[in-house]
Design a protein around this motif. Structure first.
Motif, PDB file in Angstrom:
ATOM      1  N   PRO A   4       0.832  -1.203   0.000  1.00 49.38           N
ATOM      2  CA  PRO A   4       0.000   0.000   0.000  1.00 49.38           C
ATOM      3  C   PRO A   4       0.864   1.249   0.000  1.00 49.38           C
ATOM      4  N   ARG A   5       0.387   2.289  -0.632  1.00 47.52           N
ATOM      5  CA  ARG A   5       1.164   3.536  -0.646  1.00 47.52           C
ATOM      6  C   ARG A   5       1.052   4.268   0.679  1.00 47.52           C
ATOM      7  N   VAL A   7      -1.239   3.935   4.705  1.00 42.60           N
ATOM      8  CA  VAL A   7      -2.182   3.216   5.562  1.00 42.60           C
ATOM      9  C   VAL A   7      -2.640   4.167   6.659  1.00 42.60           C
ATOM     10  N   SER A  21       5.755  -3.901   2.402  1.00 42.56           N
ATOM     11  CA  SER A  21       4.475  -3.473   2.962  1.00 42.56           C
ATOM     12  C   SER A  21       4.636  -2.797   4.312  1.00 42.56           C
TER      13      SER A  21
END
Length: 242
Positions: A4-5, A7, A21
């Motif tokens: 994910p870029r 969170v 991640s």
């Protein structure tokens, strides 16, 4: 699957992975006026991932008004010079790590073990130096998203800090504690003073928070304080040799 870029950890608080991640993480605090405080900048190669993370939360490098470093290691301060150039934001770090950041050199490592002696002989490589605009002190309250408290947790480096965002009850541990294969201390060879790291990490068990963001490892959003306190209690019970 691509990491994910960004969170979301809490309202206005985001983790930005810079390796995998969750291997190494930066964090973004978004203020009420839309400005951003960036915590840690990863390795020298991390800025493109940080910029992508900012974009994922609707932000641009120009929105970054301050860069805070938890400590002066290449995987946390390596991208600081680049991000400072991209954003124009001043860099803040604890006063005891400021000299290392301004010279681009990592602090000395703990040589009380054979592994530590071996690591100490390896070339550190350093990182791009960057000017320090603000030298932080223990207990200082930064004007960030309702207040971000500096919590001195030296040992991993002389001026290592953790950060407590009281408004959202979120703790950023820095490298005082990892969450890699479980909650644990940083490995001894990576610390300047491992015994001091163990002592000062216990400060984190006395603070009030719910969610925990780790600079190495995934966050614990539900019961984070309980998980940290449980680890610290077990660490004392095990009486790991120092």
């Amino acid at each position: 699957m691509a990491p994910p870029r960004a969170v979301a950890l809490a309202p206005g608080v985001f983790r930005i992975p810079t390796i995998g991640s969750w291997g190494t993480n930066s964090f973004a605090f978004v203020d009420d006026d839309g400005s951003v405080t960036l915590v840690d900048t990863g390795l020298k190669s991390a800025p493109p991932r940080i910029v992508a993370g900012l974009k994922a939360i609707g932000k641009h490098p120009s929105d970054v008004q301050r860069i805070v470093l938890t400590h002066a290691h290449p995987d946390h301060a390596g991208g600081a010079a680049d991000m400072a150039g991209k954003t124009g934001a001043p860099v803040a770090v604890h006063e005891d790590d400021a000299g290392f950041v301004e010279t681009g050199t990592a602090p000395p490592t703990d040589t009380s073990s054979l592994a530590g002696k071996f690591f100490a002989r390896l070339p550190s490589g350093g990182f791009p130096a960057v000017a320090v605009a603000e030298r932080l002190t223990d207990g200082q309250m930064l004007d960030v998203a309702g207040g971000l408290r500096v919590v001195a947790t030296p040992g991993h480096s002389p001026g290592h800090i953790s950060l407590l965002h009281e408004r959202t009850a979120t703790l950023i541990t820095g490298d005082a504690i990892f969450n890699v294969l479980g909650v644990r201390y940083s490995p001894r060879p990576l610390c300047t003073d491992f015994r001091l790291t163990r002592r000062t990490a216990h400060v984190l068990g006395d603070l009030e928070y719910e969610g925990v963001g780790f600079t190495h490892g995934p966050e614990i959003l539900d019961g984070g304080r309980t998980a940290v306190r449980r680890f610290l209690a077990k660490a004392v019970d095990r009486k790991t040799p120092e």
